[in-house]
Design a protein around this motif. Structure first.
Motif, PDB file in Angstrom:
ATOM      1  N   ASP A 128      36.619  29.621  41.157  1.00 23.10           N
ATOM      2  CA  ASP A 128      35.465  30.435  41.549  1.00 23.10           C
ATOM      3  C   ASP A 128      35.895  31.826  42.012  1.00 23.10           C
ATOM      4  N   THR A 129      37.222  32.031  42.142  1.00 21.01           N
ATOM      5  CA  THR A 129      37.727  33.376  42.475  1.00 21.01           C
ATOM      6  C   THR A 129      38.641  33.887  41.357  1.00 21.01           C
ATOM      7  N   LEU A 130      39.746  33.187  41.125  1.00 19.59           N
ATOM      8  CA  LEU A 130      40.711  33.721  40.147  1.00 19.59           C
ATOM      9  C   LEU A 130      40.160  33.715  38.721  1.00 19.59           C
ATOM     10  N   TRP A 131      39.553  32.594  38.319  1.00 23.11           N
ATOM     11  CA  TRP A 131      39.090  32.527  36.907  1.00 23.11           C
ATOM     12  C   TRP A 131      38.108  33.650  36.583  1.00 23.11           C
ATOM     13  N   PRO A 132      37.008  33.827  37.345  1.00 19.89           N
ATOM     14  CA  PRO A 132      36.100  34.920  36.968  1.00 19.89           C
ATOM     15  C   PRO A 132      36.753  36.300  37.048  1.00 19.89           C
ATOM     16  N   THR A 133      37.552  36.555  38.089  1.00 19.41           N
ATOM     17  CA  THR A 133      38.143  37.894  38.200  1.00 19.41           C
ATOM     18  C   THR A 133      39.102  38.162  37.055  1.00 19.41           C
ATOM     19  N   PHE A 134      39.940  37.203  36.739  1.00 20.91           N
ATOM     20  CA  PHE A 134      40.931  37.423  35.684  1.00 20.91           C
ATOM     21  C   PHE A 134      40.246  37.542  34.320  1.00 20.91           C
ATOM     22  N   HIS A 135      38.995  37.046  34.218  1.00 23.98           N
ATOM     23  CA  HIS A 135      38.221  37.246  32.978  1.00 23.98           C
ATOM     24  C   HIS A 135      37.241  38.414  33.115  1.00 23.98           C
ATOM     25  N   SER A 187      33.940  40.078  37.804  1.00 25.77           N
ATOM     26  CA  SER A 187      33.903  40.242  39.256  1.00 25.77           C
ATOM     27  C   SER A 187      32.502  39.964  39.791  1.00 25.77           C
ATOM     28  N   ASP A 188      31.496  40.168  38.912  1.00 25.38           N
ATOM     29  CA  ASP A 188      30.122  39.911  39.352  1.00 25.38           C
ATOM     30  C   ASP A 188      29.897  38.427  39.659  1.00 25.38           C
ATOM     31  N   LEU A 189      30.700  37.553  39.087  1.00 25.01           N
ATOM     32  CA  LEU A 189      30.535  36.109  39.324  1.00 25.01           C
ATOM     33  C   LEU A 189      31.542  35.575  40.346  1.00 25.01           C
ATOM     34  N   THR A 190      32.388  36.457  40.873  1.00 23.37           N
ATOM     35  CA  THR A 190      33.468  36.006  41.753  1.00 23.37           C
ATOM     36  C   THR A 190      32.964  35.733  43.166  1.00 23.37           C
ATOM     37  N   HIS A 191      33.337  34.564  43.683  1.00 24.23           N
ATOM     38  CA  HIS A 191      33.075  34.241  45.086  1.00 24.23           C
ATOM     39  C   HIS A 191      34.412  34.188  45.799  1.00 24.23           C
ATOM     40  N   TYR A 192      34.429  34.716  46.998  1.00 27.97           N
ATOM     41  CA  TYR A 192      35.680  34.643  47.749  1.00 27.97           C
ATOM     42  C   TYR A 192      35.413  34.088  49.131  1.00 27.97           C
ATOM     43  N   ASP A 193      36.235  33.128  49.517  1.00 30.32           N
ATOM     44  CA  ASP A 193      36.130  32.515  50.836  1.00 30.32           C
ATOM     45  C   ASP A 193      37.573  32.338  51.335  1.00 30.32           C
ATOM     46  N   TYR A 207      31.261  30.832  30.860  1.00 33.46           N
ATOM     47  CA  TYR A 207      30.633  32.160  30.740  1.00 33.46           C
ATOM     48  C   TYR A 207      31.580  33.201  30.139  1.00 33.46           C
ATOM     49  N   SER A 208      32.888  32.886  30.101  1.00 31.38           N
ATOM     50  CA  SER A 208      33.822  33.852  29.495  1.00 31.38           C
ATOM     51  C   SER A 208      33.762  33.828  27.965  1.00 31.38           C
ATOM     52  N   LYS A 209      33.085  32.832  27.403  1.00 30.33           N
ATOM     53  CA  LYS A 209      33.147  32.635  25.950  1.00 30.33           C
ATOM     54  C   LYS A 209      32.100  33.454  25.189  1.00 30.33           C
ATOM     55  N   GLN A 216      28.275  26.809  40.409  1.00 29.92           N
ATOM     56  CA  GLN A 216      26.922  27.295  40.105  1.00 29.92           C
ATOM     57  C   GLN A 216      26.862  28.144  38.830  1.00 29.92           C
ATOM     58  N   SER A 217      27.865  29.033  38.656  1.00 27.32           N
ATOM     59  CA  SER A 217      27.806  29.921  37.486  1.00 27.32           C
ATOM     60  C   SER A 217      27.877  29.126  36.184  1.00 27.32           C
TER      61      SER A 217
END
Ligand code: ADP
Length: 458
Positions: free
Chosen positions: A84-91, A94-100, A268-270, A307-308
């Motif tokens: 939920d952080t690395l996968w969306p950012t590395f793809h 950033s709009d889908l990235t959650h950070y905790d 969602y990266s596809k 969720q995404s």
């Protein structure tokens, strides 16, 4: 030769016959069988308490060592920071990235715990090869316990541009940890340029032209190692499946129509929504394709507790329903959207049957489906690959029709071009791509990475 230890988030389920599910698993497993060695990682199970030690299973020269995770570890390390952080950012999402921050702490804690589980099983001359974004801090954790073995890391997903990577709050900690490896491999030259840029301009390190790095007080090497497949084995598998039940049933319903095929995890990266819309656009701008072409999208759900991923599923169901509602006829469904896993042989024969392989991720480290589609074709009458420029595979497969997946009109035009391409051009493009696939097979990927890893510090 020294023993090889593979570390990956999931240990691939290897059947009794020794065959693993995917190309990567087979490629890595072959290396383990050749030199003898161990595959260490998560079993895929979530248990109420952490195990005291790994479960060990011996199969010939290969040892499988697996551990379960607790619910908290799974939530923080796997579902949380990794996916939920690395996968969306590395793809680049950033709009889908959650950070905790707690999830990042859990990510580091689980990496350290996994390293502790492995240490008692290690011998001094073992060569350790760690895979993918779940395990960036793994070598740092081993080094902190005094482990001096050679340790390599391969990132299967894209390495993002510096300005994207720095949006991850603990990027500095991650990159310091990455520099504890002896060799870091990425998929493509653009990934390597991005990594180099971070090391030079964010970490203030130095990188030589041949990939020697000095950063954060450590020396290492970096390189691009594009992962491949076994093209000839895939071709044989595709040929075998031609008379199978699935293909016979498919042909009966196709009535000689042309076939476009896509196979992806539902991610969602596809670029699935854009892809559906481009197929719709094709039917809009070229009415001659109506009732003459069907598009099969195979997309089994993954990571459905994020969720995404639930959102992309709903969005796609709505899009396929809308497009089918708009164009379908009594005896023709434009999009067949299949939400399930298939055996490799069935997928391979489906690829061979398809006139167009439609592979349009918004971002992808490599995309093995693109390579599998090409390898599965009949060389006498091959289909055409329509490929996103943002898949790592586009760096190698220049016989494809390269598209920008944001450009719906452009993709529709590429589909039209692919469906009408003359045989001699299809053959020439296919032959060019097969040469590349054979040159960059999965054994070449594995052997060149391991050769470079074994050569460090010599
Ligand atoms: P990713 O690693 O992001 O999933 P890749 O295209 O690189 O994407 O690799 C996906 C692998 O999984 C390929 O080998 C492909 O054949 C396989 N695969 C994808 N979808 C399915 C499915 N529905 N059933 C079985 N295998 C699948």
């Amino acid at each position: 030769m020294s023993r090889l230890i593979i570390v990956s988030n999931r240990v691939a389920p290897i059947s009794e016959g020794g065959m693993a599910a995917g190309g990567l698993a087979v490629g890595v497993y072959d290396a383990l069988r050749e030199t003898g060695g161990m595959w260490f990682g998560w079993s895929g199970e979530v248990a109420s308490a952490a195990p005291a030690s790994p479960k060990i299973e011996e199969r010939g020269p290969v040892t499988f060592a697996t551990v379960s995770l607790t619910r908290r570890d799974y939530d923080q390390y796997y579902r949380g920071f990794s996916n939920d952080t690395l996968w969306p950012t590395f793809h680049y999402r950033s709009d889908l990235t959650h950070y905790d921050r707690h999830e990042f702490d859990g990510y580091q804690r689980v990496n350290a715990w996994l390293a502790h589980q492995l240490i008692p099983l290690l011998r001094p001359d073992d060569v350790i090869w760690v895979h993918d974004y779940h395990l960036i801090p793994f070598a740092e954790a081993l080094r902190q316990e005094g482990i001096t073995n050679r340790i390599g890391f391969f990132l299967h997903i894209p390495f993002p541009a510096s300005q994207v990577l720095v949006t991850v709050p603990p990027h500095d900690k991650l990159m310091r940890a990455l520099c504890c490896y002896d060799l870091v491999g990425v998929q493509t030259e653009p990934d390597l340029r991005a990594l180099r840029d971070y090391l030079e301009h964010e970490a203030h390190g130095t990188v030589s032209a041949d990939g020697r790095v000095d950063a954060y007080g450590r020396s290492l090497r970096i390189g691009a190692y594009p992962i491949g497949i076994y093209p000839d084995e895939l071709a044989a598998l595709a040929k075998e499946g031609q008379d199978g039940r699935h293909l016979k049933n498919l042909r009966q319903t196709m009535h000689e129509r042309r076939l476009i095929v896509s196979v992806d995890r539902l991610d969602y990266s596809k670029g699935l929504v854009e892809r559906f819309r481009a197929f719709e656009k094709l039917l809009e701008i070229s009415p001659n394709h109506r009732a003459q072409v069907s598009f099969i999208q195979v997309a089994p759900p993954t990571r459905s507790d994020i969720q995404s991923y639930q959102q992309i599923r709903l969005q796609l169901e709505a899009e396929s329903g809308r497009i089918n509602g708009r164009f379908a006829e009594m005896d023709w469904t434009p999009i067949r959207y299949l939400h399930r896993q298939y055996e490799r042989a069935v997928l391979a024969s489906l690829f061979r049957e398809a006139h167009v392989g439609y592979v349009t991720p918004l971002r992808d480290g490599m995309n093995l489906v693109a390579k599998e589609y090409v390898a599965a074709q009949d060389p006498e009458d091959p289909g055409v690959l329509v490929l996103s420029r943002f898949a790592g595979a586009a760096q190698e497969l220049d016989g494809a029709l390269i598209v920008n997946p944001i450009d719906v009109q452009g993709m529709a035009e590429a589909l039209d071009h692919a469906l009408g391409m003359p045989l001699d051009e299809r053959r020439a493009r296919h032959a060019r791509m097969m040469t590349v696939l054979r040159r960059n097979s999965v054994s070449v990927w594995r052997d060149s990475f391991l050769r470079d890893l074994r050569a460090v510090r010599q």
